[in-house]
Design an enzyme around this catalytic site. Structure first.
Site, mmCIF file in Angstrom:
data_model
loop_
_atom_site.group_PDB
_atom_site.id
_atom_site.type_symbol
_atom_site.label_atom_id
_atom_site.label_comp_id
_atom_site.label_asym_id
_atom_site.label_seq_id
_atom_site.Cartn_x
_atom_site.Cartn_y
_atom_site.Cartn_z
ATOM 1 N N GLN A 215 -5.372 -6.701 0.148
ATOM 2 C CA GLN A 215 -4.119 -6.026 0.459
ATOM 3 C C GLN A 215 -4.339 -4.526 0.558
ATOM 4 O O GLN A 215 -5.397 -4.001 0.198
ATOM 5 C CB GLN A 215 -3.065 -6.357 -0.605
ATOM 6 C CG GLN A 215 -2.789 -7.854 -0.703
ATOM 7 C CD GLN A 215 -1.588 -8.185 -1.551
ATOM 8 O OE1 GLN A 215 -0.606 -7.457 -1.585
ATOM 9 N NE2 GLN A 215 -1.651 -9.325 -2.249
ATOM 10 N N ASP B 100 -4.765 -14.207 -11.490
ATOM 11 C CA ASP B 100 -5.720 -13.814 -10.449
ATOM 12 C C ASP B 100 -6.973 -13.148 -11.023
ATOM 13 O O ASP B 100 -7.514 -12.218 -10.431
ATOM 14 C CB ASP B 100 -5.020 -12.869 -9.468
ATOM 15 C CG ASP B 100 -5.838 -12.643 -8.199
ATOM 16 O OD1 ASP B 100 -6.486 -13.587 -7.738
ATOM 17 O OD2 ASP B 100 -5.827 -11.510 -7.689
ATOM 18 N N ASP C 31 -7.661 -4.320 -11.597
ATOM 19 C CA ASP C 31 -6.954 -5.067 -10.549
ATOM 20 C C ASP C 31 -5.912 -6.013 -11.148
ATOM 21 O O ASP C 31 -6.088 -7.231 -11.186
ATOM 22 C CB ASP C 31 -7.951 -5.849 -9.691
ATOM 23 C CG ASP C 31 -7.361 -6.236 -8.337
ATOM 24 O OD1 ASP C 31 -6.257 -5.754 -8.020
ATOM 25 O OD2 ASP C 31 -7.989 -7.013 -7.610
ATOM 26 N N ALA D 169 -3.915 5.005 -9.960
ATOM 27 C CA ALA D 169 -4.841 4.739 -11.055
ATOM 28 C C ALA D 169 -6.068 5.623 -10.897
ATOM 29 O O ALA D 169 -6.665 5.676 -9.813
ATOM 30 C CB ALA D 169 -5.260 3.274 -11.069
ATOM 31 N N LYS E 130 -1.531 2.162 -4.807
ATOM 32 C CA LYS E 130 -0.968 0.868 -4.424
ATOM 33 C C LYS E 130 0.528 1.051 -4.209
ATOM 34 O O LYS E 130 1.239 1.503 -5.116
ATOM 35 C CB LYS E 130 -1.239 -0.195 -5.491
ATOM 36 C CG LYS E 130 -2.699 -0.629 -5.553
ATOM 37 C CD LYS E 130 -2.887 -1.838 -6.452
ATOM 38 C CE LYS E 130 -4.343 -2.285 -6.450
ATOM 39 N NZ LYS E 130 -4.570 -3.503 -7.277
ATOM 40 N N GLU F 77 -15.604 -6.838 -14.660
ATOM 41 C CA GLU F 77 -16.738 -5.929 -14.522
ATOM 42 C C GLU F 77 -17.116 -5.306 -15.859
ATOM 43 O O GLU F 77 -16.288 -5.198 -16.767
ATOM 44 C CB GLU F 77 -16.422 -4.828 -13.504
ATOM 45 C CG GLU F 77 -16.232 -5.328 -12.087
ATOM 46 C CD GLU F 77 -16.023 -4.193 -11.086
ATOM 47 O OE1 GLU F 77 -16.301 -3.030 -11.437
ATOM 48 O OE2 GLU F 77 -15.582 -4.465 -9.953
ATOM 49 N N GLU G 157 0.702 -7.797 -4.370
ATOM 50 C CA GLU G 157 0.267 -6.901 -5.443
ATOM 51 C C GLU G 157 1.378 -5.885 -5.664
ATOM 52 O O GLU G 157 1.845 -5.250 -4.723
ATOM 53 C CB GLU G 157 -1.044 -6.209 -5.079
ATOM 54 C CG GLU G 157 -2.237 -7.151 -5.055
ATOM 55 C CD GLU G 157 -3.559 -6.424 -4.891
ATOM 56 O OE1 GLU G 157 -3.529 -5.216 -4.594
ATOM 57 O OE2 GLU G 157 -4.607 -7.056 -5.043
#
Length: 548
Positions: free
Chosen positions: A224, A413, A433, A344, A240, A418, A261
């Site tokens: 997205q 989701d 995310d 962010a 976002k 990481e 999102e």
């Protein structure tokens, strides 16, 4: 018979005096009886102390009830009377902690001080101010070091701890000369992105919300629309945009991998992560962006620039290029130019701090017809525990921490996570995310808790904080509401609707009930693994001395 008025008057006066004395004594007895009663009839004296928070064998029967512990159980005051300064591991500090606990016990039941909000009281609680040893030099992600050139030996530059050869930058060794985003990067350590009491957090969030944007380009990859915003001080943030209204639930007919999102989900996830004591989500703030002045007029991304248009009602819109929802039918529009978004802070560049992506063992199938292996094998966790890196260290309980976060905000989701490669397998997980969280408040998704249900393992520090957040003075929904009220977009509308906040309390109770079921099963299986991973043994030992 003669009447004696004087004698009669004296009799009446004596009678009245005796009556007055009797009434006075009766009043004193009633007062003493009232003073000896506890403030809360349902609790015995001195039960203002939060009992059994860290006792692994106790059971949780509800969101607001705690089981009574054995005498040697950890006891921690509900209120903020114990300050962080009291938590000294040795000598005078430990004695001060014992004395303070005794004083609190003599004062009777304790509630949150009126001058402290629930948010402030929570972060003043000892569970959020545990003593930590100094961070070794090798546990910092980045560091400063002298320049190689002789003529520049008096100054320092910022370089990666694991790589050389980076270009000079204008900041020296003094943290006062660093912009807030750089102070954040330099403060990342093996176990957290930022410390609990980070004085840099406020200026960092303020700059993200107000600093002039000098560049806006589309981020490559992803399903997205996302943009990378740059600031004059070389800082960058992930943008976002707003996709749906705050009180709008996700479409029940959509699969989790087809959901929007949400910008408010990214903001709320950061606040929830911080409230849980994790500090594994990069700081996020809400911002009203002028889509013409701060995106269209400054972008050098020609592909992005070509997608701008004006809607029939005069709103400026754009849609960019991505796998999902990048078309005129799913355009992002200002009103007429103002657009809500989350920003962010970006993590250190991969050239400075390489990150490793790990496939989640409980990854969903992302198929409309197939089930994942963990959905068909009840004993799936036994297999995971034998695989690196889950076979040793804290990786499994780190993963469970992330699972609890995802369940509370209903994020289905989480297919990958990481870590910073420099720290190997012995480090925290980055909770990145989170845009598909907080989609539904009317329905909980129990499958998210499958790793906790199957593995029956949780950190003690996580468990006691979760139990603390069920108590009225620190109720999760109340603390979350207050925390989100500090975001700039809260002046437009609450970041989370009340049904979403109520869902947090409901899901928190579900997590604790799951842990209780695990403890019941463990008590029946003598040879089974312990449910509680004791990561605060030293803390338990220190506080236990206050109640022996």
């Amino acid at each position: 018979m003669r009447c004696h008025p004087r004698r009669l008057s004296r009799t009446i006066c004596l009678s009245l005096a005796f009556v007055a004395i009797f009434l006075h004594l009766l009043l004193v007895l009633v007062s003493l009886s009232a003073d000896q009663q506890p403030c809360d009839a349902s609790l015995p004296p001195r039960t203002h102390i939060l009992r059994a928070l860290a006792h692994a064998t106790a059971t949780t029967t509800g969101s607001d009830s705690l089981a009574m512990p054995p005498p040697d159980t950890l006891q921690i005051p509900i209120g903020p009377q114990l300050r962080p300064a009291s938590f000294n591991m040795t000598g005078k500090g430990r004695k001060g902690l014992v004395n303070m606990a005794a004083k609190v016990g003599r004062r009777g039941p304790s509630m949150v001080e009126p001058r402290l909000s629930k948010f402030e009281a929570l972060f003043s609680h000892p569970l959020y101010n545990q003593p930590r040893p100094p961070i070794p030099e090798e546990d910092w992600l980045l560091k400063v070091r002298p320049k190689v050139k002789a003529r520049e030996k008096s100054s320092l530059m910022w370089v990666s701890a694991s790589q050389d050869g980076y270009e000079d930058v204008p900041w020296n060794s003094s943290s006062d000369s660093h912009p807030p985003w750089l102070r954040l990067h330099l403060g990342i350590s093996r176990w957290q992105l930022y410390p609990q009491d980070d004085a840099n957090m406020e200026p960092l969030l303020r700059q993200l919300a107000t600093h002039r944007i000098v560049s806006a380009v589309q981020k490559s990859g992803g399903t997205q629309l996302k943009l990378v915003m740059s600031f004059p001080n070389y800082g960058q943030a992930m943008f976002k945009p707003m996709k749906q209204q705050r009180d709008e639930e996700s479409n029940y007919n959509l699969y989790y991998f087809s959901d929007f999102e949400r910008h408010n989900a990214e903001i709320s996830a950061f606040h929830l992560d911080r409230i849980l004591g994790y500090r594994r989500i990069p700081p996020v703030v809400g911002r009203l962006v002028d889509v013409v002045k701060e995106i269209k007029n400054i972008t050098t991304d020609h592909k992005l620039a070509r997608t701008f248009f004006t809607s029939p009602v005069g709103n400026v819109c754009f849609y960019g290029q991505c796998s999902y929802y990048c078309s005129t039918e799913h355009a992002v529009c200002g009103r007429p130019r103002a657009l809500e978004a989350s920003l962010a802070v970006m993590l250190p560049d991969l050239s400075l701090a390489t990150r490793r992506s790990w496939r989640s063992p409980w990854r969903r199938s992302y198929s409309r017809s197939k089930l994942a292996k963990w959905e068909t094998e009840p004993d799936y966790c036994s297999t995971v525990k034998k695989m690196p890196p889950y076979d040793k260290g804290t990786r499994l309980v780190d993963f469970i921490d992330m699972v609890i976060l995802d369940f509370l905000m209903s994020n289905m989701d989480r297919h990958h996570y990481e870590t910073f490669e420099k720290f190997g397998n012995n480090t925290f997980l980055l909770h990145l995310d989170n845009g598909r969280a907080f989609g539904r408040h009317s329905k909980d998704e129990p499958s998210i808790l499958a790793p906790l249900e199957q593995c029956c393992r949780i950190r003690r520090s996580t468990w006691v904080r979760l139990r603390l957040l069920t108590l009225p003075p620190y109720r999760l929904s109340d603390v979350m509401r207050e925390s989100l009220s500090h975001d700039p977009l809260a002046s437009v509308a609450p970041l989370l609707s009340e049904p979403h906040l109520a869902a947090l309390d409901r899901r928190l109770a579900t997590v604790l009930k799951t842990v209780s079921r695990c403890q019941e099963r463990q008590s029946e299986d003598v040879g089974g693994d312990e449910v509680i991973y004791d990561d605060i043994t030293y803390f338990k030992g220190m506080v236990t001395s206050a109640v022996k």
